[in-house]
Design a protein around this motif. Sequence first.
Motif, PDB file in Angstrom:
ATOM      1  N   PRO A 135       0.896  -1.330  -0.574  1.00 26.48           N
ATOM      2  CA  PRO A 135       0.363   0.182  -0.180  1.00 26.48           C
ATOM      3  C   PRO A 135       0.465   0.892   0.153  1.00 26.48           C
ATOM      4  O   PRO A 135       1.835   1.519   0.604  1.00 26.48           O
ATOM      5  CB  PRO A 135      -1.106   0.056   0.913  1.00 26.48           C
ATOM      6  N   ILE A 136      -0.036   2.211  -0.806  1.00 25.79           N
ATOM      7  CA  ILE A 136       1.141   3.086  -1.010  1.00 25.79           C
ATOM      8  C   ILE A 136       0.739   4.661  -0.860  1.00 25.79           C
ATOM      9  O   ILE A 136      -0.948   4.857  -0.845  1.00 25.79           O
ATOM     10  CB  ILE A 136       1.531   3.190  -2.091  1.00 25.79           C
ATOM     11  N   TYR A 137       0.649   5.642   0.435  1.00 26.28           N
ATOM     12  CA  TYR A 137      -0.015   7.339   0.149  1.00 26.28           C
ATOM     13  C   TYR A 137       0.955   7.836   0.499  1.00 26.28           C
ATOM     14  O   TYR A 137       2.359   8.106   0.912  1.00 26.28           O
ATOM     15  CB  TYR A 137      -0.650   6.945   2.088  1.00 26.28           C
TER      16      TYR A 137
ATOM     17  N   ASP B  10       6.005  -2.290   2.726  1.00 30.00           N
ATOM     18  CA  ASP B  10       5.254  -1.342   2.885  1.00 30.00           C
ATOM     19  C   ASP B  10       5.993   0.015   2.226  1.00 30.00           C
ATOM     20  O   ASP B  10       7.353  -0.617   2.010  1.00 30.00           O
ATOM     21  CB  ASP B  10       5.978   0.097   4.349  1.00 30.00           C
ATOM     22  N   ALA B  11       6.222   0.500   1.493  1.00 29.74           N
ATOM     23  CA  ALA B  11       6.675   1.922   0.601  1.00 29.74           C
ATOM     24  C   ALA B  11       7.386   2.099   1.009  1.00 29.74           C
ATOM     25  O   ALA B  11       8.513   3.006   0.729  1.00 29.74           O
ATOM     26  CB  ALA B  11       5.592   2.986   0.408  1.00 29.74           C
ATOM     27  N   ASP B  12       7.618   2.450   2.750  1.00 25.76           N
ATOM     28  CA  ASP B  12       9.596   3.484   3.019  1.00 25.76           C
ATOM     29  C   ASP B  12       9.906   2.061   3.350  1.00 25.76           C
ATOM     30  O   ASP B  12      10.696   2.789   4.777  1.00 25.76           O
ATOM     31  CB  ASP B  12       8.572   4.206   4.090  1.00 25.76           C
ATOM     32  N   CYS B  13       9.698   0.821   2.879  1.00 24.97           N
ATOM     33  CA  CYS B  13      11.220   0.211   2.929  1.00 24.97           C
ATOM     34  C   CYS B  13      11.221  -0.824   3.022  1.00 24.97           C
ATOM     35  O   CYS B  13      11.386  -0.051   1.105  1.00 24.97           O
ATOM     36  CB  CYS B  13       9.731  -1.649   3.977  1.00 24.97           C
TER      37      CYS B  13
ATOM     38  N   ASP C  12       9.260   8.654  -1.842  1.00 26.39           N
ATOM     39  CA  ASP C  12      10.198   6.229  -1.734  1.00 26.39           C
ATOM     40  C   ASP C  12      10.196   5.562  -2.782  1.00 26.39           C
ATOM     41  O   ASP C  12      10.341   4.852  -2.833  1.00 26.39           O
ATOM     42  CB  ASP C  12       8.981   5.764  -0.522  1.00 26.39           C
ATOM     43  N   LEU C  13       9.359   6.212  -3.615  1.00 27.53           N
ATOM     44  CA  LEU C  13       8.706   4.984  -5.353  1.00 27.53           C
ATOM     45  C   LEU C  13      10.458   4.635  -5.134  1.00 27.53           C
ATOM     46  O   LEU C  13      11.041   3.725  -5.823  1.00 27.53           O
ATOM     47  CB  LEU C  13       7.748   5.793  -6.119  1.00 27.53           C
TER      48      LEU C  13
END
Length: 321
Positions: free
Chosen positions: A22-24, A106-109, A29-30
């Motif tokens: 999931p990404i918000y 997660d996106a920030d991992c 981060d991408l």
Amino acid sequence: MNHEPVETTTNTFLPKVSVVIPIYNGEADLPELLCCLSAQTYPKHQVEYLLVDNNSGDRTFALLQQGSENTQITIRPKSENQIQSSYAARNVGIRAATGEILAFTDADCRPEPEWLNALIAPFVNQDIVLVAGEILALPGKTLLEQHAERQETLSQKHTLAHPFCPYGQTANLAIRRQALQLVGLFRPYLTSGGDADMCWRILQQKIGRLEFAPNAIVKHRHRATLKELESQWRRYGRSNRYLHELHGVDLMRDITLSECFYLLGRWLLKELPKDSVKALAGKASLVDLVSTPIGLYTARARAAGQTEAKLPENAKIIESL
């Protein structure tokens, strides 16, 4: 059925895997995330990456679409714009997934290259339905980041030792699709604690076992400011309240003001002078000097989150796969 471990090689156990993220507002981060996914050593033809935008206000979805066209891995951009919850976004990815194993981060991992190989390997045993990998810290510069790293705040060892029932955090978790078919999806309206809820529903139905894969590593950045730290620990408190109402988990005991004053006084009069001498001798760091007040700050934030939280009625909804 024989559940003895089988040696896995590139020619043996390689099930189709669907990685759901999931990404918000993940524009920043991408690029690094996509690099980490592209570097995975698991056979590329056996993995699909479902990156689900959760109603971002930046260019996340446009960048996901661009990334899916300019990469050697299979990226399937999805979106969840109705419910603002990472669990609702994960459900969108699960429904679209074709793999027999669902992996989550997660996106920030930042998954290490061998992440998927190590996370999927235990599923060679059919009685394994959940696998939790380890979460380590990205290098931190601030005092708060260094303190969290010292405490191993994000490590799965804490959740795997939960007194009620072990669970793995969705920053590094894999689930056999069959288990989701039996217990349903994540609670879409839950905003915290959904990973514990999912694991407990699976384990309580005795569908299979949870395994820890310490070599399946993702790295995560710790909170760098007091505001971020307070938000993190308030969320932990809210999670505990929600899980109390859903599963009967004991609430965390609140730390009183008198206890805070006592512990701060002991820190000022005893710990700080002692650790200062150690620091001058090179046997302690600045992180050691401030460990107690930071710990009290996070404990108060967690208690506040637990006290203020109220489980929304729609958070009890569980949708089926």
